[in-house]
Design a protein around this motif. Structure first.
Motif, PDB file in Angstrom:
ATOM      1  N   ASP A  37     -18.465 -12.075  31.035  1.00 50.51           N
ATOM      2  CA  ASP A  37     -19.130 -12.792  32.129  1.00 50.51           C
ATOM      3  C   ASP A  37     -20.539 -12.288  32.411  1.00 50.51           C
ATOM      4  N   ASP A  38     -20.840 -11.049  31.996  1.00 53.84           N
ATOM      5  CA  ASP A  38     -22.170 -10.475  32.201  1.00 53.84           C
ATOM      6  C   ASP A  38     -23.115 -10.741  31.038  1.00 53.84           C
ATOM      7  N   LYS A  49      -8.397  -1.759  25.008  1.00 55.44           N
ATOM      8  CA  LYS A  49      -9.728  -1.153  25.088  1.00 55.44           C
ATOM      9  C   LYS A  49     -10.793  -2.233  24.864  1.00 55.44           C
ATOM     10  N   ILE A  50     -11.804  -2.225  25.719  1.00 53.94           N
ATOM     11  CA  ILE A  50     -12.902  -3.184  25.616  1.00 53.94           C
ATOM     12  C   ILE A  50     -14.203  -2.395  25.460  1.00 53.94           C
ATOM     13  N   VAL A  51     -14.962  -2.732  24.407  1.00 54.98           N
ATOM     14  CA  VAL A  51     -16.228  -2.041  24.128  1.00 54.98           C
ATOM     15  C   VAL A  51     -17.347  -3.059  24.157  1.00 54.98           C
ATOM     16  N   ARG A  52     -18.296  -2.859  25.074  1.00 54.31           N
ATOM     17  CA  ARG A  52     -19.477  -3.728  25.116  1.00 54.31           C
ATOM     18  C   ARG A  52     -20.422  -3.357  23.990  1.00 54.31           C
TER      19      ARG A  52
END
Length: 56
Positions: A37-38, A49-52
């Protein structure tokens, strides 16, 4: 009012596709890539696990 109905259908289809992608990624022990969303490109791993992209 008709547009709201169409938007609801589209949103449900998108959510269904995302759920399917996560299930397949988990089955193949890989990650799903999408934009959050960003506006960041992220990798979501089967363990949650979420990695930008900026964090790699």
């Amino acid at each position: 009012m008709e547009n709201e109905h169409v938007e609801d259908i589209i949103e449900k289809k998108i959510q269904s596709a995302a759920d399917q992608a996560r299930a397949e990624a988990k089955m193949h022990n890989t990650y799903v890539v999408y934009m959050d969303d960003d506006g960041f490109v992220v990798k979501e791993y089967p363990d949650g696990k979420i990695v930008r992209s900026a964090e790699e």
